[in-house]
Design an enzyme around this catalytic site. Sequence first.
Site, PDB file in Angstrom:
ATOM      1  N   ARG A   1      10.404 -12.528   5.701  1.00 30.71           N
ATOM      2  CA  ARG A   1      11.235 -11.347   5.722  1.00 30.71           C
ATOM      3  C   ARG A   1      12.376 -11.488   6.735  1.00 30.71           C
ATOM      4  O   ARG A   1      12.178 -11.983   7.834  1.00 30.71           O
ATOM      5  CB  ARG A   1      10.348 -10.150   6.114  1.00 30.71           C
ATOM      6  CG  ARG A   1      10.933  -8.809   5.888  1.00 30.71           C
ATOM      7  CD  ARG A   1       9.855  -7.767   5.887  1.00 30.71           C
ATOM      8  NE  ARG A   1       9.117  -7.709   7.143  1.00 30.71           N
ATOM      9  CZ  ARG A   1       8.115  -6.860   7.362  1.00 30.71           C
ATOM     10  NH1 ARG A   1       7.730  -6.040   6.419  1.00 30.71           N
ATOM     11  NH2 ARG A   1       7.496  -6.852   8.521  1.00 30.71           N
TER      12      ARG A   1
ATOM     13  N   ARG B   1      -9.241   4.610   9.159  1.00 33.46           N
ATOM     14  CA  ARG B   1      -9.055   3.255   9.649  1.00 33.46           C
ATOM     15  C   ARG B   1     -10.366   2.657  10.158  1.00 33.46           C
ATOM     16  O   ARG B   1     -10.465   1.451  10.330  1.00 33.46           O
ATOM     17  CB  ARG B   1      -8.045   3.234  10.811  1.00 33.46           C
ATOM     18  CG  ARG B   1      -6.611   3.317  10.349  1.00 33.46           C
ATOM     19  CD  ARG B   1      -5.682   2.862  11.463  1.00 33.46           C
ATOM     20  NE  ARG B   1      -4.345   3.379  11.265  1.00 33.46           N
ATOM     21  CZ  ARG B   1      -3.467   2.822  10.448  1.00 33.46           C
ATOM     22  NH1 ARG B   1      -3.784   1.740   9.789  1.00 33.46           N
ATOM     23  NH2 ARG B   1      -2.271   3.363  10.294  1.00 33.46           N
TER      24      ARG B   1
ATOM     25  N   ARG C   1      12.284 -10.997  12.471  1.00 35.24           N
ATOM     26  CA  ARG C   1      11.705 -10.310  13.627  1.00 35.24           C
ATOM     27  C   ARG C   1      10.773 -11.259  14.359  1.00 35.24           C
ATOM     28  O   ARG C   1      10.070 -12.046  13.743  1.00 35.24           O
ATOM     29  CB  ARG C   1      10.900  -9.088  13.171  1.00 35.24           C
ATOM     30  CG  ARG C   1      11.752  -7.899  12.828  1.00 35.24           C
ATOM     31  CD  ARG C   1      10.905  -6.629  12.930  1.00 35.24           C
ATOM     32  NE  ARG C   1      11.598  -5.515  12.309  1.00 35.24           N
ATOM     33  CZ  ARG C   1      11.263  -4.987  11.133  1.00 35.24           C
ATOM     34  NH1 ARG C   1      10.233  -5.462  10.476  1.00 35.24           N
ATOM     35  NH2 ARG C   1      11.946  -3.990  10.626  1.00 35.24           N
TER      36      ARG C   1
ATOM     37  N   ARG D   1      -2.368 -10.532  13.159  1.00 36.74           N
ATOM     38  CA  ARG D   1      -2.496  -9.123  12.755  1.00 36.74           C
ATOM     39  C   ARG D   1      -3.445  -8.982  11.573  1.00 36.74           C
ATOM     40  O   ARG D   1      -4.245  -8.050  11.508  1.00 36.74           O
ATOM     41  CB  ARG D   1      -1.116  -8.548  12.374  1.00 36.74           C
ATOM     42  CG  ARG D   1      -0.159  -8.385  13.539  1.00 36.74           C
ATOM     43  CD  ARG D   1       0.865  -7.295  13.279  1.00 36.74           C
ATOM     44  NE  ARG D   1       1.786  -7.574  12.192  1.00 36.74           N
ATOM     45  CZ  ARG D   1       2.900  -8.292  12.301  1.00 36.74           C
ATOM     46  NH1 ARG D   1       3.210  -8.847  13.464  1.00 36.74           N
ATOM     47  NH2 ARG D   1       3.699  -8.465  11.270  1.00 36.74           N
TER      48      ARG D   1
ATOM     49  N   LYS E   1       0.812  -1.214   0.000  1.00 34.87           N
ATOM     50  CA  LYS E   1       0.000   0.000   0.000  1.00 34.87           C
ATOM     51  C   LYS E   1       0.850   1.270   0.000  1.00 34.87           C
ATOM     52  O   LYS E   1       0.628   2.171  -0.820  1.00 34.87           O
ATOM     53  CB  LYS E   1      -0.916  -0.023   1.225  1.00 34.87           C
ATOM     54  CG  LYS E   1      -1.708   1.220   1.456  1.00 34.87           C
ATOM     55  CD  LYS E   1      -2.673   1.019   2.617  1.00 34.87           C
ATOM     56  CE  LYS E   1      -1.960   0.914   3.957  1.00 34.87           C
ATOM     57  NZ  LYS E   1      -1.523   2.220   4.488  1.00 34.87           N
TER      58      LYS E   1
END
Length: 226
Positions: free
Chosen positions: A130, A93, A162, A173, A17
């Site tokens: 990642r 949001r 991470r 999430r 995005k």
Amino acid sequence: MSSGVRLLVLGKQGAGKGTQAVRMAAHYGVPHISTGDIFRQAAADRTSFGLKAKEYMKRGELVPDDVVIGVVAERLAKEDVVDDGFILDGFPRTKVQAEALQQLLGPNGLDAAVDIDVPTEVVIDRISGRLVCRTCGTTYHVSKPPKVDRLCDKDGGDVVQREDDTPDAVKRRLDLYEQDTRPLLEYYDGLGLLITVDGDGDPDDVFGRILDAVEEARQSRLSAPR
Ligand SMILES: [Zn+2]
């Protein structure tokens, strides 16, 4: 009336995005308004809503809707936006914020809400694969790791995953995002403003699809004014 575009971009984490919003702003020659940036700027400029927002952030609290809306309203009132338009990134949001934005802009104030749609499995693969350098923050992907095993190409730092990028954490999430965003998508769909773009694949192709879809929406708006 401005000849520029007035668009907002929606998309889950890992959908690309932010990247696409920056490209859209450059293409149309309008400001890229990202919520993170304008919050920092409003606090630095010591605007009334900027100072309020800073108080909440300092206490580690969620900034309430009316303050978020106030910061965005201050930014949208600036000359560059009034003259040219905007690409909104990270706002709204919630449905409450979306309704407030509609009130701010008026009935014909928004050209479209662009939802960059990427299947959940693809995003989980992108994020959970990642890898990040602990020293400089350069990101890699398990499919394209550093040349020397888990050591940064730039500075030799440790390249790690991470903790909050595990598939389970990413899935959690995304579920939350889905839950929060569905009412938003329904809201814009109801207004006839929702554009859904396939966000899977090469970022250049996705950008092309966004431009085509926006153009199509603007044409049909012109031929059938509401
Ligand atoms: Zn590094």
